[in-house]
Write a protein that holds these residues in place. Structure first.
Motif, mmCIF file in Angstrom:
data_model
loop_
_atom_site.group_PDB
_atom_site.id
_atom_site.type_symbol
_atom_site.label_atom_id
_atom_site.label_comp_id
_atom_site.label_asym_id
_atom_site.label_seq_id
_atom_site.Cartn_x
_atom_site.Cartn_y
_atom_site.Cartn_z
ATOM 1 N N UNK A 118 16.166 19.603 44.807
ATOM 2 C CA UNK A 118 16.694 18.373 43.060
ATOM 3 C C UNK A 118 15.050 17.754 42.945
ATOM 4 N N UNK A 119 14.626 17.034 42.503
ATOM 5 C CA UNK A 119 13.796 16.496 41.706
ATOM 6 C C UNK A 119 14.495 15.843 40.637
ATOM 7 N N UNK A 120 13.503 14.563 41.485
ATOM 8 C CA UNK A 120 14.506 12.923 39.776
ATOM 9 C C UNK A 120 14.250 13.266 39.141
ATOM 10 N N UNK A 121 12.685 13.731 38.625
ATOM 11 C CA UNK A 121 12.184 14.590 37.423
ATOM 12 C C UNK A 121 12.077 14.838 36.970
ATOM 13 N N UNK A 122 12.501 16.007 36.064
ATOM 14 C CA UNK A 122 11.147 17.137 35.801
ATOM 15 C C UNK A 122 10.247 17.991 36.764
ATOM 16 N N UNK A 123 9.962 18.310 37.206
ATOM 17 C CA UNK A 123 8.410 18.792 37.429
ATOM 18 C C UNK A 123 7.508 20.588 37.315
ATOM 19 N N UNK A 124 6.706 20.486 37.443
ATOM 20 C CA UNK A 124 5.797 21.456 36.334
ATOM 21 C C UNK A 124 5.465 22.274 38.431
ATOM 22 N N UNK A 125 6.652 23.346 38.051
ATOM 23 C CA UNK A 125 6.318 23.935 39.928
ATOM 24 C C UNK A 125 5.279 25.173 39.288
#
Length: 424
Positions: free
Chosen positions: A195-202
């Motif tokens: 789980x990332x703290x902020x949304x990411x471009x994966x």
């Protein structure tokens, strides 16, 4: 390779002759040591570049009385499969000539530059034992690395704000000392989740197989991948509404296998679900997540005192209706202490649950210019009213800038499209 720009952790191999003394990381051009293998069968040495590079050729070198006479080369483009370099005339694998002695070097130049994130050299014929030292040539005699969407998220080096996994197996970091273990698969409810703290471009993942204590190889051979912004919204990456099975081609312990997604996916959570393994008795796995941004949602930009551009949006992003037709996106420039020159930022969109061009008209490389004193600008996005009754859908808008020839993603937000065809 020779100057150490590529770290040891990105160099791996299969079927080494002497595991302790001649590892793949020793196979650098003009190094005092070398990589070796006692057989050409299923043997290879590979270098994961970390970023997309334009490779134009290879320099190879043997050692003493041992060298590689000829070899094949495999490359992997971002989002693509691992492929052999082939002859243009008949599409057969191209056999490259190698060395004629152990200490001299031999250079092969490819027919045309190849954009790749990985180079794999597969020895075909050797003099004595296969012993190899290697350099990769890029445009202008060095790797022309671009800040593509293959930035490690911080799993390996514990950077950024990444929550622990939902299981207690937190040893599953790439090149770590432990591993994430499952003793029976498939287990449909068991995920290795981050789980990332902020949304990411994966954009993809790197998988690594870790041996048992006896060096017995028990690696993943297929997986499913789920993404979302919370546990309830997580969805599988699909093929025609069916969860897509990603096949893993592990052939050696500690080697990398890179899975690149066909398009970048914005998400806060990613889960890896094992399906099958080489011994059918469980797995020991480590991995890294590839993204377009560092794990805190931003990039540290050279020669800037602040993130120069950002999207001004409400919490949770913009909201618009299909019948609105367009939506204005506000972009703000930050200068310290004041803006004393003109500026330019590029605006792009990416599908999330909304897809272009059916739901909106995409922006690809839309340039927004700022005059010397300007701090705010707007860009319009066209929304398609398709008259179909759909659930609310989302897309991603993100900004990119160029710094000394490198492209950086610096800000993003969501746009939610509310379907109003069922409203009276």
């Amino acid at each position: 390779m020779e100057n150490g720009q590529i770290p040891n952790s990105r160099i791996s191999s299969a079927k080494m002759g002497d595991w302790d003394l001649h590892k793949a990381l020793e196979g650098r051009l003009n190094n005092g040591d070398y990589w070796d293998t006692d057989t050409t069968y299923s043997s290879w040495m590979q270098v994961y570049l970390g970023l997309t590079a334009k490779a134009v050729g290879l320099i190879t070198q043997g050692n003493g009385q041992n060298w590689v006479i000829s070899y094949y080369v495999q490359t992997q483009s971002f989002g693509g499969e691992l492929l052999y370099i082939t002859h243009d005339s008949n599409d057969s694998r191209k056999l490259f000539p190698g060395n004629t002695d152990g200490n001299g070097s031999f250079t092969n130049i490819f027919d045309s530059p190849i954009e790749t994130i990985l180079i794999r050299v597969e020895p075909y014929e050797c003099n004595g034992v296969c012993q190899l030292r290697l350099e990769i040539l890029g445009c202008n005699s060095s790797l022309a690395l671009s800040k593509d969407c293959v930035i490690p998220s911080g799993m390996e080096h514990v950077t950024g704000e990444i929550d622990r996994h939902v299981t207690d197996h937190y040893g599953g970091r790439l090149n770590g000392v432990g591993a994430w273990e499952l003793y029976k698969i498939p287990i449909s409810t068991e995920l290795m989740q981050v789980t990332f703290t902020n949304p990411m471009f994966i954009s993809g993942i790197i998988l690594q197989c870790r041996p048992q204590g006896t060096l017995e190889i028990n690696c993943l051979t297929s997986i499913l991948i789920k993404l979302g912004n919370d546990t309830k919204s997580m969805q599988y990456i699909n093929d025609n509404d069916t969860p897509r099975i990603f096949h893993v081609n592990h052939q050696a312990i500690y080697a990398y296998d890179i899975i690149s997604f066909e398009s970048v996916i914005a998400a806060k959570l990613i889960g890896i679900q094992p399906l099958t393994s080489s011994l059918h008795t469980g797995i020991r796995m480590r991995f890294e997540i590839l993204t377009c941004e560092d794990a805190d949602g931003t990039l540290t930009l050279p020669n800037f005192n602040a993130k120069p551009f950002s999207i001004v949006a409400p919490a949770g992003g913009y909201v618009t209706r299909e019948t609105d037709g367009t939506i204005a996106i506000t972009i703000r420039r930050t200068c310290l202490p004041d803006c004393t020159s003109a500026g330019i930022v590029v605006v792009n969109t990416a599908d999330y649950t909304a897809t272009a061009p059916g739901d909106y008209t995409p922006l690809q490389g839309e340039a927004v210019n700022f005059a010397t004193a300007d701090t705010d600008a707007t860009v319009s996005l066209s929304i398609v009213d398709d008259y179909d009754i759909d659930p609310d859908e989302r897309l991603v808008v993100y900004l990119a800038i160029s710094v000394t020839g490198e492209t950086y993603h610096v800000s993003f937000t969501y746009i939610t499209i509310i379907d109003d065809d069922n409203l009276i």
